[in-house]
Design an enzyme around this catalytic site. Structure first.
Site, PDB file in Angstrom:
ATOM      1  N   HIS A  18       0.374  27.424  58.196  1.00 61.26           N
ATOM      2  CA  HIS A  18      -0.607  26.618  58.934  1.00 61.26           C
ATOM      3  C   HIS A  18       0.105  25.579  59.797  1.00 61.26           C
ATOM      4  O   HIS A  18      -0.256  25.370  60.956  1.00 61.26           O
ATOM      5  CB  HIS A  18      -1.549  25.888  57.964  1.00 61.26           C
ATOM      6  CG  HIS A  18      -2.444  26.786  57.185  1.00 61.26           C
ATOM      7  ND1 HIS A  18      -2.564  26.704  55.822  1.00 61.26           N
ATOM      8  CD2 HIS A  18      -3.268  27.786  57.570  1.00 61.26           C
ATOM      9  CE1 HIS A  18      -3.429  27.608  55.402  1.00 61.26           C
ATOM     10  NE2 HIS A  18      -3.862  28.286  56.451  1.00 61.26           N
ATOM     11  N   LYS A  42     -16.989  29.874  49.724  1.00 64.17           N
ATOM     12  CA  LYS A  42     -15.661  30.167  49.175  1.00 64.17           C
ATOM     13  C   LYS A  42     -15.421  29.358  47.913  1.00 64.17           C
ATOM     14  O   LYS A  42     -15.749  28.175  47.853  1.00 64.17           O
ATOM     15  CB  LYS A  42     -14.560  29.822  50.192  1.00 64.17           C
ATOM     16  CG  LYS A  42     -14.301  30.871  51.221  1.00 64.17           C
ATOM     17  CD  LYS A  42     -13.045  30.521  52.005  1.00 64.17           C
ATOM     18  CE  LYS A  42     -12.702  31.592  53.019  1.00 64.17           C
ATOM     19  NZ  LYS A  42     -11.479  31.253  53.759  1.00 64.17           N
ATOM     20  N   ARG A  92      -1.995  36.493  61.445  1.00 61.88           N
ATOM     21  CA  ARG A  92      -0.773  37.018  60.834  1.00 61.88           C
ATOM     22  C   ARG A  92      -0.655  38.525  60.974  1.00 61.88           C
ATOM     23  O   ARG A  92       0.426  39.062  61.015  1.00 61.88           O
ATOM     24  CB  ARG A  92      -0.750  36.677  59.339  1.00 61.88           C
ATOM     25  CG  ARG A  92      -0.652  35.213  59.031  1.00 61.88           C
ATOM     26  CD  ARG A  92      -0.813  35.028  57.555  1.00 61.88           C
ATOM     27  NE  ARG A  92      -1.953  35.824  57.106  1.00 61.88           N
ATOM     28  CZ  ARG A  92      -2.893  35.420  56.295  1.00 61.88           C
ATOM     29  NH1 ARG A  92      -2.846  34.243  55.783  1.00 61.88           N
ATOM     30  NH2 ARG A  92      -3.894  36.204  55.967  1.00 61.88           N
ATOM     31  N   SER A 130      -2.948  31.339  51.964  1.00 59.46           N
ATOM     32  CA  SER A 130      -3.313  30.351  50.952  1.00 59.46           C
ATOM     33  C   SER A 130      -3.680  31.010  49.629  1.00 59.46           C
ATOM     34  O   SER A 130      -3.323  30.513  48.559  1.00 59.46           O
ATOM     35  CB  SER A 130      -4.478  29.493  51.446  1.00 59.46           C
ATOM     36  OG  SER A 130      -4.080  28.670  52.512  1.00 59.46           O
TER      37      SER A 130
END
Length: 166
Positions: A18, A42, A92, A130
């Protein structure tokens, strides 16, 4: 005219990947606002306040970075209210791009003045997510190469807290 972007995410936790994307964004924009999404859908390891504290600590060296929380509402509305001309998204891999591309089209429909900018992190962070950092850390693995020392301390404290409960 100041070129401002927002960089939204859950950031649970904020990783070096990040940070790499943020630094790349700062090469393009005069100011970047990191926006933590509360995202009630989440399941997060850290509370919004804990994530806010971690991000503040990691970015405190940057005078042209601010941090805020999006508690509810649309990101496009937030971007408009913040006066941002762009939304920065780290990508990514291809599966990240597919989802982010759909979201960028929707945001463009809602707020045509905003552009979504996709930035790829340094190759050494392409597999750093993460979710993986949380899982490895909670199992006692060494994630020190992938997070800021302050974040590492918070991960270690969270693991110790969980181990104390079991």
């Amino acid at each position: 005219m100041t070129r401002k972007a927002i960089y939204p995410g859950t950031f649970d936790p904020f990783t070096n990947g990040h940070l790499d994307v943020l630094e790349r964004a700062l090469n393009i924009f005069d100011h970047v606002e990191v926006v933590l999404a509360e995202n009630s859908q989440k399941q997060t390891l850290f509370s919004v306040d804990e994530r806010l504290e971690m991000v503040h600590e990691v970015v405190r060296e940057f005078s042209n970075v601010s941090v805020d929380v999006l508690h509810a509402g649309l990101l496009a509305d937030y971007a408009r209210q913040a006066g941002a001309s762009a939304i920065v998204r780290g990508v990514r891999q291809v599966k990240d791009f597919e989802y982010e591309f759909q979201m960028s089209l929707l945001n463009r429909h809602l707020y045509p003045e905003v552009t979504t900018v996709f930035l790829m992190p340094n190759v050494k962070y392409t597999y750093v997510a993460s979710t993986i950092i949380r899982e490895v850390s909670m199992l006692g693995g060494d994630v020190s190469k992938f997070v800021h020392p302050f974040v590492l301390d918070k991960l270690n404290a969270k693991r110790a807290e969980r181990e104390g409960q079991s």
